[in-house]
Motif scaffolding. Structure first.
Motif, PDB file in Angstrom:
ATOM      1  N   ASP A  84     -10.589  44.899  38.938  1.00 21.72           N
ATOM      2  CA  ASP A  84     -10.450  43.791  39.875  1.00 21.72           C
ATOM      3  C   ASP A  84     -11.842  43.461  40.421  1.00 21.72           C
ATOM      4  N   PRO A  85     -12.012  42.311  41.072  1.00 21.39           N
ATOM      5  CA  PRO A  85     -13.340  41.922  41.570  1.00 21.39           C
ATOM      6  C   PRO A  85     -14.009  42.949  42.490  1.00 21.39           C
ATOM      7  N   ASP A  86     -13.228  43.798  43.181  1.00 18.05           N
ATOM      8  CA  ASP A  86     -13.864  44.758  44.086  1.00 18.05           C
ATOM      9  C   ASP A  86     -14.239  46.069  43.401  1.00 18.05           C
ATOM     10  N   GLY A  87     -14.214  46.118  42.069  1.00 20.84           N
ATOM     11  CA  GLY A  87     -14.775  47.240  41.348  1.00 20.84           C
ATOM     12  C   GLY A  87     -13.817  48.337  40.935  1.00 20.84           C
ATOM     13  N   PHE A  88     -12.525  48.142  41.104  1.00 20.72           N
ATOM     14  CA  PHE A  88     -11.523  49.111  40.657  1.00 20.72           C
ATOM     15  C   PHE A  88     -10.230  48.359  40.374  1.00 20.72           C
ATOM     16  N   VAL A  89      -9.263  49.061  39.769  1.00 16.07           N
ATOM     17  CA  VAL A  89      -7.961  48.460  39.491  1.00 16.07           C
ATOM     18  C   VAL A  89      -7.011  48.905  40.597  1.00 16.07           C
ATOM     19  N   HIS A  90      -6.488  47.940  41.350  1.00 14.86           N
ATOM     20  CA  HIS A  90      -5.539  48.215  42.432  1.00 14.86           C
ATOM     21  C   HIS A  90      -4.203  48.648  41.840  1.00 14.86           C
ATOM     22  N   CYS A  91      -3.676  49.749  42.337  1.00 20.02           N
ATOM     23  CA  CYS A  91      -2.357  50.224  41.921  1.00 20.02           C
ATOM     24  C   CYS A  91      -1.567  50.635  43.158  1.00 20.02           C
ATOM     25  N   SER A  92      -0.332  51.018  42.941  1.00 19.50           N
ATOM     26  CA  SER A  92       0.575  51.423  44.025  1.00 19.50           C
ATOM     27  C   SER A  92       1.464  52.537  43.510  1.00 19.50           C
ATOM     28  N   MET A 129       3.268  59.083  38.083  1.00 21.57           N
ATOM     29  CA  MET A 129       3.060  57.727  37.600  1.00 21.57           C
ATOM     30  C   MET A 129       2.591  56.830  38.736  1.00 21.57           C
ATOM     31  N   ILE A 130       1.760  55.869  38.394  1.00 18.02           N
ATOM     32  CA  ILE A 130       1.333  54.851  39.339  1.00 18.02           C
ATOM     33  C   ILE A 130       1.742  53.497  38.773  1.00 18.02           C
ATOM     34  N   LEU A 131       1.738  52.493  39.616  1.00 17.23           N
ATOM     35  CA  LEU A 131       2.211  51.160  39.246  1.00 17.23           C
ATOM     36  C   LEU A 131       1.130  50.118  39.451  1.00 17.23           C
ATOM     37  N   ARG A 132       1.080  49.173  38.535  1.00 14.61           N
ATOM     38  CA  ARG A 132       0.184  48.029  38.639  1.00 14.61           C
ATOM     39  C   ARG A 132       1.053  46.778  38.604  1.00 14.61           C
ATOM     40  N   ILE A 133       0.920  45.910  39.603  1.00 21.20           N
ATOM     41  CA  ILE A 133       1.617  44.620  39.612  1.00 21.20           C
ATOM     42  C   ILE A 133       0.821  43.673  38.727  1.00 21.20           C
ATOM     43  N   SER A 134       1.509  42.971  37.852  1.00 19.48           N
ATOM     44  CA  SER A 134       0.806  42.049  36.962  1.00 19.48           C
ATOM     45  C   SER A 134       1.659  40.825  36.664  1.00 19.48           C
ATOM     46  N   PRO A 135       1.075  39.629  36.738  1.00 24.02           N
ATOM     47  CA  PRO A 135       1.781  38.473  36.179  1.00 24.02           C
ATOM     48  C   PRO A 135       1.973  38.686  34.673  1.00 24.02           C
ATOM     49  N   ARG A 136       3.083  38.229  34.130  1.00 27.04           N
ATOM     50  CA  ARG A 136       3.360  38.436  32.704  1.00 27.04           C
ATOM     51  C   ARG A 136       2.230  37.932  31.819  1.00 27.04           C
ATOM     52  N   PRO A 178      -0.675  53.307  54.771  1.00 25.94           N
ATOM     53  CA  PRO A 178      -0.469  53.980  53.491  1.00 25.94           C
ATOM     54  C   PRO A 178      -1.746  53.999  52.649  1.00 25.94           C
ATOM     55  N   TRP A 179      -1.829  55.004  51.805  1.00 25.26           N
ATOM     56  CA  TRP A 179      -2.938  55.123  50.859  1.00 25.26           C
ATOM     57  C   TRP A 179      -2.449  54.651  49.493  1.00 25.26           C
ATOM     58  N   PHE A 180      -3.375  54.128  48.704  1.00 21.76           N
ATOM     59  CA  PHE A 180      -3.046  53.556  47.403  1.00 21.76           C
ATOM     60  C   PHE A 180      -3.921  54.174  46.319  1.00 21.76           C
ATOM     61  N   PRO A 181      -3.376  54.290  45.105  1.00 24.98           N
ATOM     62  CA  PRO A 181      -4.196  54.762  43.993  1.00 24.98           C
ATOM     63  C   PRO A 181      -5.083  53.636  43.473  1.00 24.98           C
ATOM     64  N   HIS A 182      -6.369  53.897  43.414  1.00 23.82           N
ATOM     65  CA  HIS A 182      -7.335  52.957  42.854  1.00 23.82           C
ATOM     66  C   HIS A 182      -7.937  53.603  41.608  1.00 23.82           C
ATOM     67  N   VAL A 183      -7.944  52.874  40.516  1.00 24.30           N
ATOM     68  CA  VAL A 183      -8.472  53.393  39.259  1.00 24.30           C
ATOM     69  C   VAL A 183      -9.874  52.821  39.083  1.00 24.30           C
ATOM     70  N   TYR A 184     -10.865  53.705  39.041  1.00 20.52           N
ATOM     71  CA  TYR A 184     -12.264  53.305  38.950  1.00 20.52           C
ATOM     72  C   TYR A 184     -12.735  53.225  37.507  1.00 20.52           C
ATOM     73  N   GLY A 185     -12.091  52.387  36.772  1.00 19.95           N
ATOM     74  CA  GLY A 185     -12.420  52.093  35.386  1.00 19.95           C
ATOM     75  C   GLY A 185     -11.293  51.277  34.805  1.00 19.95           C
ATOM     76  N   PRO A 186     -11.554  50.560  33.715  1.00 20.37           N
ATOM     77  CA  PRO A 186     -10.467  49.825  33.071  1.00 20.37           C
ATOM     78  C   PRO A 186      -9.353  50.790  32.660  1.00 20.37           C
ATOM     79  N   ILE A 187      -8.128  50.311  32.692  1.00 17.62           N
ATOM     80  CA  ILE A 187      -6.984  51.130  32.284  1.00 17.62           C
ATOM     81  C   ILE A 187      -6.639  50.772  30.841  1.00 17.62           C
ATOM     82  N   PRO A 188      -6.802  51.720  29.916  1.00 16.56           N
ATOM     83  CA  PRO A 188      -6.405  51.428  28.533  1.00 16.56           C
ATOM     84  C   PRO A 188      -4.918  51.105  28.463  1.00 16.56           C
ATOM     85  N   THR A 189      -4.567  50.142  27.644  1.00 12.63           N
ATOM     86  CA  THR A 189      -3.161  49.746  27.594  1.00 12.63           C
ATOM     87  C   THR A 189      -2.264  50.855  27.062  1.00 12.63           C
ATOM     88  N   ASP A 190      -2.817  51.831  26.351  1.00 13.65           N
ATOM     89  CA  ASP A 190      -1.956  52.926  25.902  1.00 13.65           C
ATOM     90  C   ASP A 190      -1.594  53.884  27.034  1.00 13.65           C
TER      91      ASP A 190
END
Length: 107
Positions: A23-31, A1-8, A73-85
């Motif tokens: 995100d603006p830099d072309g991927f979704v930042h995760c941790s 599993m990976i984690l995405r920080i998000s404001p509610r 540290p290295w971080f997981p970057h998702v190179y596409g939108p993450i479907p909410t499912d």
């Protein structure tokens, strides 16, 4: 599993839209649980309106890449939108009394 920080409010909007956008830099930042406190403290210090989205990366275009330095540290970057499912759980994510976030145990 990976984690995405998000404001509610962002998570509510993304859930309604059906995906977490890039995100603006072309991927979704995760941790991951051991690194999530690093971007949280840098970007969200003291904020109490955050949730952690626990994302199943199976089938997502994830690349693990260095953060600010190659030897850090290295971080997981998702190179596409993450479907909410792909979000399998949502966890409250609050800082301590001084506004500081800490590493998490494995979720």
């Amino acid at each position: 599993m990976i984690l995405r920080i998000s404001p509610r409010d962002d998570w509510s909007r993304d859930r309604e839209a059906g995906a977490i956008p890039l995100d603006p830099d072309g991927f979704v930042h995760c941790s991951d649980p051991g690194t999530v406190h690093l971007p949280a403290n840098r970007l969200f210090h003291g904020r109490a309106d955050l949730v952690l989205l626990q994302v199943d990366p199976d089938g997502l275009p994830v690349l693990w890449e260095p953060g600010e330095t190659e030897d850090g540290p290295w971080f997981p970057h998702v190179y596409g939108p993450i479907p909410t499912d792909a979000v399998v759980a949502v966890h409250e994510f609050a800082p301590d009394g001084a506004g500081t976030f800490h590493p998490l145990p494995v979720l």
